[in-house]
Motif scaffolding. Structure first.
Motif, mmCIF file in Angstrom:
data_model
loop_
_atom_site.group_PDB
_atom_site.id
_atom_site.type_symbol
_atom_site.label_atom_id
_atom_site.label_comp_id
_atom_site.label_asym_id
_atom_site.label_seq_id
_atom_site.Cartn_x
_atom_site.Cartn_y
_atom_site.Cartn_z
ATOM 1 N N ALA A 191 18.674 -1.795 -41.883
ATOM 2 C CA ALA A 191 19.887 -1.066 -41.502
ATOM 3 C C ALA A 191 21.134 -1.797 -41.968
ATOM 4 O O ALA A 191 22.069 -1.177 -42.499
ATOM 5 N N ASN A 192 21.178 -3.107 -41.785
ATOM 6 C CA ASN A 192 22.341 -3.870 -42.223
ATOM 7 C C ASN A 192 22.489 -3.845 -43.737
ATOM 8 O O ASN A 192 23.613 -3.832 -44.259
ATOM 9 N N ALA A 193 21.364 -3.841 -44.442
ATOM 10 C CA ALA A 193 21.426 -3.714 -45.904
ATOM 11 C C ALA A 193 22.009 -2.361 -46.294
ATOM 12 O O ALA A 193 22.826 -2.265 -47.226
ATOM 13 N N ALA A 244 17.626 -19.575 -47.054
ATOM 14 C CA ALA A 244 17.769 -18.659 -48.192
ATOM 15 C C ALA A 244 19.144 -17.999 -48.183
ATOM 16 O O ALA A 244 19.776 -17.828 -49.233
ATOM 17 N N ALA A 245 19.616 -17.639 -46.989
ATOM 18 C CA ALA A 245 20.942 -17.014 -46.884
ATOM 19 C C ALA A 245 22.039 -17.990 -47.290
ATOM 20 O O ALA A 245 22.978 -17.630 -48.010
ATOM 21 N N LEU A 246 21.944 -19.219 -46.838
ATOM 22 C CA LEU A 246 22.953 -20.221 -47.191
ATOM 23 C C LEU A 246 22.919 -20.547 -48.682
ATOM 24 O O LEU A 246 23.965 -20.797 -49.296
ATOM 25 N N ALA A 247 21.714 -20.546 -49.263
ATOM 26 C CA ALA A 247 21.625 -20.747 -50.719
ATOM 27 C C ALA A 247 22.319 -19.610 -51.451
ATOM 28 O O ALA A 247 23.008 -19.828 -52.461
ATOM 29 N N GLY A 248 22.141 -18.379 -50.944
ATOM 30 C CA GLY A 248 22.852 -17.255 -51.547
ATOM 31 C C GLY A 248 24.350 -17.395 -51.427
ATOM 32 O O GLY A 248 25.093 -17.125 -52.367
ATOM 33 N N LEU A 249 24.816 -17.843 -50.248
ATOM 34 C CA LEU A 249 26.253 -18.047 -50.053
ATOM 35 C C LEU A 249 26.790 -19.089 -51.020
ATOM 36 O O LEU A 249 27.889 -18.936 -51.569
ATOM 37 N N ALA A 250 26.027 -20.148 -51.246
ATOM 38 C CA ALA A 250 26.458 -21.197 -52.187
ATOM 39 C C ALA A 250 26.581 -20.661 -53.607
ATOM 40 O O ALA A 250 27.338 -21.210 -54.426
ATOM 41 N N GLY A 251 25.865 -19.584 -53.896
ATOM 42 C CA GLY A 251 25.961 -19.001 -55.230
ATOM 43 C C GLY A 251 27.355 -18.532 -55.594
ATOM 44 O O GLY A 251 27.660 -18.364 -56.781
ATOM 45 N N GLY A 310 27.850 -12.049 -56.420
ATOM 46 C CA GLY A 310 27.660 -10.811 -55.674
ATOM 47 C C GLY A 310 26.278 -10.712 -55.056
ATOM 48 O O GLY A 310 26.130 -10.315 -53.890
ATOM 49 N N ILE A 311 25.254 -11.093 -55.811
ATOM 50 C CA ILE A 311 23.898 -11.104 -55.263
ATOM 51 C C ILE A 311 23.826 -12.046 -54.065
ATOM 52 O O ILE A 311 23.305 -11.707 -52.994
ATOM 53 N N GLY A 312 24.377 -13.238 -54.250
ATOM 54 C CA GLY A 312 24.290 -14.266 -53.215
ATOM 55 C C GLY A 312 25.000 -13.890 -51.934
ATOM 56 O O GLY A 312 24.503 -14.174 -50.836
ATOM 57 N N ILE A 313 26.161 -13.249 -52.043
ATOM 58 C CA ILE A 313 26.919 -12.941 -50.825
ATOM 59 C C ILE A 313 26.160 -11.947 -49.957
ATOM 60 O O ILE A 313 26.213 -12.021 -48.716
ATOM 61 N N GLU A 314 25.411 -11.030 -50.563
ATOM 62 C CA GLU A 314 24.630 -10.089 -49.762
ATOM 63 C C GLU A 314 23.334 -10.708 -49.257
ATOM 64 O O GLU A 314 22.850 -10.332 -48.181
ATOM 65 N N LEU A 315 22.775 -11.651 -50.005
ATOM 66 C CA LEU A 315 21.626 -12.386 -49.488
ATOM 67 C C LEU A 315 22.003 -13.180 -48.243
ATOM 68 O O LEU A 315 21.133 -13.521 -47.424
ATOM 69 N N PHE A 316 23.292 -13.479 -48.108
ATOM 70 C CA PHE A 316 23.773 -14.129 -46.879
ATOM 71 C C PHE A 316 24.143 -13.095 -45.815
ATOM 72 O O PHE A 316 23.735 -13.214 -44.656
ATOM 73 N N ASN A 317 24.932 -12.109 -46.176
ATOM 74 C CA ASN A 317 25.509 -11.195 -45.184
ATOM 75 C C ASN A 317 24.455 -10.490 -44.343
ATOM 76 O O ASN A 317 24.564 -10.424 -43.112
#
Length: 427
Positions: free
Chosen positions: A152-154, A304-311, A336-343
């Motif tokens: 749902a969040n996605a 994994a989310a924090l790694a995406g944010l670091a992207g 852009g990929i990373g920010i959604e892997l975090f959000n």
């Protein structure tokens, strides 16, 4: 004759395939309302920009209106967090949408008449937008069961990304046929849809350790209840660490995109095509990231989310060196990929871990700090570039984007975004 094998037991039977979240009517109504609010949010500054082009507004007036909208947003977020926990989340969405919807035609009335009237209406529109954010976040937890919240969040963040593309494009297309006044009324109608379309969710019970609403009235009661939300946030070390990392990345990486990217596009590449291509690549990457995380369940979701944010650090880093424009676009696609892997895991974890009766207040704290400090970064980065140079500032932004999530990952509970590491949503 061989005896037939026994039928598989329920434990051996494959789990039933989950229905798409967009086929759930209650969530579809919520998603439609959130999408309408996103379209209205992104269309407003574009429509006001069109008013500058046709000389209905001056650039100074536009800056004043956007600043007033930001002030309204920041003022409303904490208030809405308290109200959405104290009363109906659906009710907060309704009144916030109605307020923003009423403000849009008032802005139209103020065109060529009163900038102060327009600024006041813009502040109300920003307040409606800000009030919707924590209420929508908490309402999602009411409408969707725990096992499908990541999906749902996605879907919600996909709507946000699509509106960043469709909102300005749709406004530009309609501007061929309608004037600014009509476009502003149309934005009001979008807010009306955002207010009225979502349905009421099933309010979750109060957590065992939750306290009763604070005694008192007015400002004292509001501060006490907001403080309860802050205390709830402090109960989750993973949340504080992740919020600190998110705030640092937005304040530096977002500022580099907003201020330095147009300068580099102009001075280093001599064309605005790079700027447009980079922003398109970022949005496309975010769409891809949201689609990926809707299905992917990493073993260590927090890391994994924090790694995406670091992207996001690749975005300012790509502006440090004289590289081909395609490299810059690829870097922003990764961001852009990373920010959604975090959000998406971030929102899902908050809905799972935070006490249900304090979720809106904790969400408001999230939006207040992460997005509220972004204007500070925007205000500071230009003087910093003048003082230290573009290369040094962009390199510093990249270092912060990489280092902040890595530092947050040192907090043990960030591995799973949970105080109980073994606890995870079912896929």
């Amino acid at each position: 004759m061989p005896t037939p094998s026994a039928p598989p037991t329920s434990a051996e039977s494959p789990p039933p395939k989950q229905r798409s979240i967009l086929l759930d009517l209650a969530f579809l109504r919520l998603w439609t309302g959130a999408t309408a609010s996103g379209l209205a949010t992104w269309a407003l500054p574009f429509v006001l920009g069109l008013a500058v082009l046709d000389r209905t507004l001056t650039a100074t007036d536009l800056g004043l209106l956007l600043a007033a909208r930001t002030v309204g947003f920041l003022a409303a977020v904490p208030v809405a967090g308290v109200l959405a926990d104290r009363h109906s989340r659906r009710g907060v969405v309704l009144w916030a949408g109605l307020a923003a919807g009423a403000a849009a035609p008032v802005i139209a009335v103020g065109l060529d008449r009163s900038v102060l009237l327009m600024a006041a209406a813009a502040a109300v529109a920003g307040a409606g937008q800000g009030a919707c954010r924590p209420a929508f976040q908490a309402l999602t937890a009411e409408v969707v069961d725990a096992g499908r919240r990541q999906q749902a969040n996605a879907a919600m963040t996909l709507a946000v990304r699509v509106t960043t593309l469709v909102g300005p494009f749709l406004a530009a297309l309609l501007a061929v046929f309608w004037d600014t006044w009509a476009l502003l009324v149309g934005i009001g109608l979008l807010w009306l849809a955002a207010a009225c379309v979502p349905g009421r969710g099933a309010r979750p019970g109060v957590a065992n350790d939750a306290s009763e609403p604070s005694a008192g009235t007015g400002m004292v009661s509001f501060l006490a209840e907001f403080t309860e939300g802050v205390r709830e946030a402090r109960r989750h070390p993973w949340f504080l660490a992740g919020l600190g990392a998110l705030t640092a990345v937005i304040a530096t990486g977002y500022s580099a995109t907003g201020v330095a990217l147009p300068m580099v596009s102009r001075d280093e590449y001599g064309t605005e095509v790079v700027l447009a291509g980079v922003m398109t690549a970022y949005t496309a990457g975010a769409l891809g990231g949201a689609l990926l995380i809707a299905r992917w369940r990493p073993r260590s979701p927090g890391w994994a989310a924090l790694a995406g944010l670091a992207g996001y650090g690749f975005a300012p880093l790509s502006l440090v060196f004289p590289v081909h424009p395609a490299v810059v676009m690829a870097a922003y696609a990764l961001a852009g990929i990373g920010i959604e892997l975090f959000n998406v895991p971030w929102f899902t974890a908050a809905q799972r871990e935070v006490a249900p009766d304090k979720l809106a207040r904790v969400s408001s704290l999230d939006f207040l700090l992460s997005y509220g400090l972004a204007p500070v970064g925007l205000a500071v980065i230009a003087p910093a570039i003048d003082t230290f140079g573009t290369t040094a500032v962009l390199a510093g932004c990249a270092v912060v984007c990489f280092a902040a999530p890595a530092t947050a990952a040192l907090v043990p509970s960030t591995r799973t975004f949970s105080r109980t590491p073994a606890r995870r949503d079912s896929p």
